[in-house]
Structures are given as C-alpha cells and as structure tokens.
Write an enzyme that holds these catalytic residues in place. Structure first.
Site, short mmCIF file in Angstrom:
data_model
loop_
_atom_site.label_atom_id
_atom_site.label_comp_id
_atom_site.label_asym_id
_atom_site.label_seq_id
_atom_site.Cartn_x
_atom_site.Cartn_y
_atom_site.Cartn_z
N HIS A 265 1.04 -1.08 -0.02
CA HIS A 265 -0.01 0.01 0.11
C HIS A 265 0.94 1.29 0.23
O HIS A 265 0.49 2.18 -0.85
CB HIS A 265 -0.78 -0.13 1.34
CG HIS A 265 -1.78 1.05 1.45
ND1 HIS A 265 -3.17 1.30 0.82
CD2 HIS A 265 -1.56 2.31 1.68
CE1 HIS A 265 -3.71 2.33 1.16
NE2 HIS A 265 -2.71 3.13 1.61
N GLU A 266 1.76 1.42 0.87
CA GLU A 266 2.61 2.61 0.96
C GLU A 266 3.70 2.73 -0.26
O GLU A 266 3.75 3.65 -0.73
CB GLU A 266 3.67 2.37 2.15
CG GLU A 266 2.53 2.40 3.42
CD GLU A 266 1.51 3.43 3.68
OE1 GLU A 266 1.74 4.60 3.00
OE2 GLU A 266 0.26 3.11 4.20
N HIS A 269 1.67 4.44 -2.67
CA HIS A 269 1.88 5.99 -2.40
C HIS A 269 3.31 6.31 -2.92
O HIS A 269 3.32 7.50 -3.45
CB HIS A 269 1.66 6.40 -0.88
CG HIS A 269 0.17 6.42 -0.44
ND1 HIS A 269 -0.77 7.31 -1.14
CD2 HIS A 269 -0.24 5.66 0.51
CE1 HIS A 269 -2.07 6.92 -0.09
NE2 HIS A 269 -1.53 6.11 0.51
N GLU A 295 -4.81 8.00 -2.66
CA GLU A 295 -5.26 6.50 -2.15
C GLU A 295 -5.67 5.54 -3.28
O GLU A 295 -5.47 4.38 -3.14
CB GLU A 295 -6.43 6.82 -1.44
CG GLU A 295 -6.76 5.91 -0.31
CD GLU A 295 -5.77 5.73 0.91
OE1 GLU A 295 -5.06 6.26 1.06
OE2 GLU A 295 -5.82 4.47 1.13
MG MG Z 1 -3.14 5.39 2.23
#
Ligand code: MG
Length: 495
Positions: A265-266, A269, A295
């Site tokens: 997830h990170e 980003h 997101e």
């Molecule tokens: Mg996030």
C-alpha cells in the site's frame, strides 16, 4: 514548462514555503519513527511555529497571485496549476480567521486525548461534549469557507478539491446495492472464505523484513537511492522531495499478509511521489492531485495488483522459501488467505469488498450531523442502525462502533470519502489500463515497470497540475464513475 514571468517569480518566492514544508515533513517522519517519547512536547511546539511560518509566507504571496490571475488567459497548463493551488491555499487562510484555526487546534488536541481514553473504556459519554464542540467549530468553519448547497460541501472540498455531496450521493447510490448483491453471492457460494488458519500463525520479524524487501524488489523500488523503508505503528508515506520518498511498515508478529500489504500500500503512494515530473520540484504543484487520487495509487498496488491471483503466483515461491510454515500451502491457498471476505465492525480490518460500506456509513453520518439533522447524542444509535442496514451486523460496544476511528477526534470531517474515491478511481484505472496492457500477464511476468509507466503517464507526472475531476476527465474521459469498480469487483469475486 514555466515561462510566465509572474509565475516564475511566484515559484521563486514559494521556495520558502516549500522549505518549511520540507522541514515539517522531516520532523514528522522522525516523530513517527525514531524520536524518543519525551521529545513530543518540543516537537509539537516546533511544528506549530513552523505551521504559522508557512501561513505567513503563503499570505505574503497574495499580491503576486493577484497579478498572475490577471494574466490567467496567457498561462499554460502547469502555470495555471500553480495559480490554482496557491489560490486555494490563500483562500482558506483569508476566509478562516486565525482565532478559529487556533480554537480548532486546541479543541482537537483536547478531544484527541479524551478520545484515546474513551475508546479504551468504550465510554461515548465522556467524549460527547468534545465532539459537540468540534462539530460546532467545523460548522463555523464551513460557514466561513462558504458553500452552495450543503455545509458539508465546504469541508469535502477542503479534503478533495471539487468534491460535493452530490458526487458522493450518486456514487453510493450505485455502489451500495451492487456491493450488497455481490457480497450476498460470495457468502452464499462461499467461494471466498471468512477466516483462514494463517491469520493466527506467528512469524519471525527478521524473516518478514526480508519478505518485505523482496516485495520492494518486485515493485522495483529505488531502494537506498531515492527511497527507504522504516517501521512505525501506523504505516505511512512521506516525500521530502521528489528524490527522497519514505515509507514505513509494521510488524505485528502474526498474520503476515498485514505487514506485506501495508508495505505494498505504502509503495503505491511512494511510486506516485517518485514519478511526479522532476520539472515540478520545489513548486506548489509537486504533490499529488488529492488524497483520493493518492489513495487510488496505493490501493491499486495493494489490491488490484497485490491481491490478484497472478500476484499470488508470483510471490508464492518466494514466500515458501522464507516462511517454513507455508509448506503445505500453494498459490491458490494464499490467494484466498489474501482475499478473505467477512462483514466486520472495524474499518481498517475490512476487505476490498466490504470496505466501502464502512465509508458510506461515516459519510452519511457526517453529512447529517453537519447539516444539523441529527445530534451527537444520537450517534451511537444511528451508527448501529446503519451497520445493520449495510452489513447486517450491530457492534456490541462503542469502541467497536462510533469510537473506533481517530478522525473525528481530530475534527477530520470530510476526510473519509477520499478512501471511496480512491477505490472508484481504481475501477476506472483498471478499466483503462487493460486497453493498453495485458494486466494479468504483466503481473505474472513481474513486468511491473509497465504498470508504473501507465500510472506515471496518466496520473503521476502531472503532480497537482490539474484538479482531481479535471485530471480524470482529461485522462479517462469521465470523472468519478463507480460502474467500473462494480465491474472489477464483480469479475473478481463472482465472475
Ligand atoms: Mg493510504
């Protein structure tokens, strides 16, 4: 790229704002990762002084921004972007008086402290007066900012430029009945299990670290040159510049998918932060388009790539070689372990299919409470009603219900919808990326560069040159359309 003299002047003077932002980011990263706890007070003071400095430097750009506005017609896209972003920042500082900002930050700090204890004790009554005060201040803020239809619109727009209650109402109107239908089918057919024995299996932290490092390699992260990974309780990503992007991950000691998917997830980003055009460095538009668009990038890597069948096939040999407890499992087992579907009370534990119910519930409550339709005392009962209606379950305690998220204790009304926007945008990306590349094959052959190039060209390189809806219209020909998310989920879960 930048030619207009006024804009070039603005960018030059903006460097001071950028430098303060850079310093705050380093301080916050250190606070979350390595700072000893007793440093907290000094760090809070330093941060609030820096925030004031940032405000003062931004306001000092007012005259030049006014000048640039007169030249608007002759500006190119990036120049217009710089003007738009600065106008937005100035607009907030000008409309919302410093006394209100100060009152909000004080109330926030108090409310947050009370909330921490209230959540532990599941004691909504003690948190209630603080929440009431916060909501009153947020209403005042909304009035100062101004809105056309609904006070909540003012707060939504602050979090997600251009987002209105009309957008969210029509998104959820389409999404919720379809999610209910897909969820009912999944539960009836039991294709996706509710639980898995691997959830309780413990792992060695050093081995998990090496798994996460393999994930960084698969995702082709520029480790140790422009990027690094550290550890914090709540994983996050921060960018000090376009060539220094940091993520954190967490190690809970069991249920290894949590650490692995937090890392992915990170990384999503971080890939965004690393792929913004270098020409935008130090300018007001070097950040992402919005929280929701950001997101979408993290969830695309985490869910659409990471929780796909093909990705399971890719990582299974690596995982089996590192975790001896995976001996009896194959890629198909792991795929289901990565994709459990269950109706749960806690948003952060929710799976891809049920997650948006949690946001819909919070969105509807925030809208009603900002609109003055319901009072704070009614919140726990409204929470239960909405849970029953959406997920068919009712939390037994307020800790499992209305008190679970940190957001409201920090006055963060209007922030939750960005999570659903991220998922909706992922549906749109999923629809469009498949026109250009064979997604399953690209994942299967670990050709992640192709996926990163697509995201870079369509979204990342622009930074915040365009407002979110304009960016989507430009690249995909439409703004928030939830139909693609429904199609994606349908194909994955009941296809
Ligand atoms: Mg996030």
């Amino acid at each position: 790229m930048f030619q207009n003299k006024t804009i070039l002047d603005l960018i030059q003077r903006y460097r001071l704002v950028w430098a303060v932002g850079h310093a705050s980011a380093v301080l916050n990263w250190d606070f979350e990762t390595y700072m000893p706890p007793e440093g907290t007070r000094a760090r809070a003071i330093a941060n609030s002084e820096l925030a004031l400095l940032r405000q003062r430097f931004t306001l000092s750009l007012k005259e030049l921004v006014g000048q640039a506005e007169k030249e608007d017609a002759s500006l190119n896209e990036e120049e217009k972007g710089v003007l738009r972003v600065l106008k937005r920042q100035l607009d907030y500082y000008e409309k919302v008086p410093p006394e209100l900002i100060e009152k909000l930050s004080k109330t926030r700090a108090e409310a947050n402290q009370v909330w921490r204890i209230a959540r532990k004790k599941s004691d909504f009554q003690s948190f209630k007066p603080h929440l009431e005060k916060l909501i009153e201040l947020k209403r005042e803020e909304a009035e100062k900012i101004g809105y056309e239809k609904h006070p909540y619109d003012a707060l939504l727009d602050r979090n997600e430029e251009g987002l209105r209650t009309d957008d969210m109402d029509s998104i959820f109107e389409k999404l919720i009945p379809n999610l209910k239908r897909i969820l009912a089918k999944v539960q009836k057919e039991r294709t996706y299990p509710k639980r898995h024995e691997l959830e309780s299996v413990k792992y060695d932290k050093r081995v998990m670290e090496s798994v996460n490092n393999s994930i960084l390699n698969i995702l082709d992260m520029p480790n140790e040159t422009r990027f690094r990974m550290d550890i914090s309780t709540h994983p996050f990503t921060t960018g000090f510049s376009l060539n220094d992007v940091r993520i954190t991950t967490r190690y809970e000691g069991k249920d290894f998918r949590a650490s692995m998917f937090a890392t992915m997830h990170e990384c999503g980003h971080a890939i965004y932060g690393l792929q913004v055009s270098q020409d935008l460095e130090y300018t007001p538009i070097s950040g992402g388009a919005s929280g929701g668009i950001h997101e979408s990038q993290s969830r695309f890597i985490e869910n659409v790539v990471g929780r796909s069948r093909d990705f399971s096939k890719v990582v299974t040999p690596m995982l089996k070689s590192k975790f001896k407890f995976l001996k009896k499992y194959d890629a198909e087992d792991l795929y289901y372990y990565f994709n459990l579907v269950r109706r749960s009370f806690i948003r952060v534990d929710a799976d891809e299919l049920t997650y948006n119910f949690h946001i819909a519930i919070r969105y509807q409550i925030e809208k009603q409470i900002l609109g003055g339709e319901v009072s704070v005392s009614e919140l726990p009962s409204i929470w239960s009603e909405k849970f029953k209606d959406n997920l068919g379950i009712v939390p037994k305690t307020d800790s499992q219900g209305v008190l679970q998220d940190i957001h409201w204790s920090g006055g963060g009304f209007g922030g939750f919808p960005s999570y659903t926007i991220g998922n909706v945008v992922d549906g749109m990306i999923w629809n469009n990326i498949r026109k250009e590349i064979d997604l399953p094959k690209t994942i299967r052959t670990k050709d992640i560069k192709k996926i990163k190039a697509f995201l870079g060209n369509k979204i990342h390189k622009w930074g915040s040159t365009f407002a979110p809806k304009d960016l989507l219209r430009k690249e995909f020909g439409e703004s928030y359309n939830p139909d693609w998310l429904v199609q994606y989920l349908e194909q994955k879960y009941v296809g």
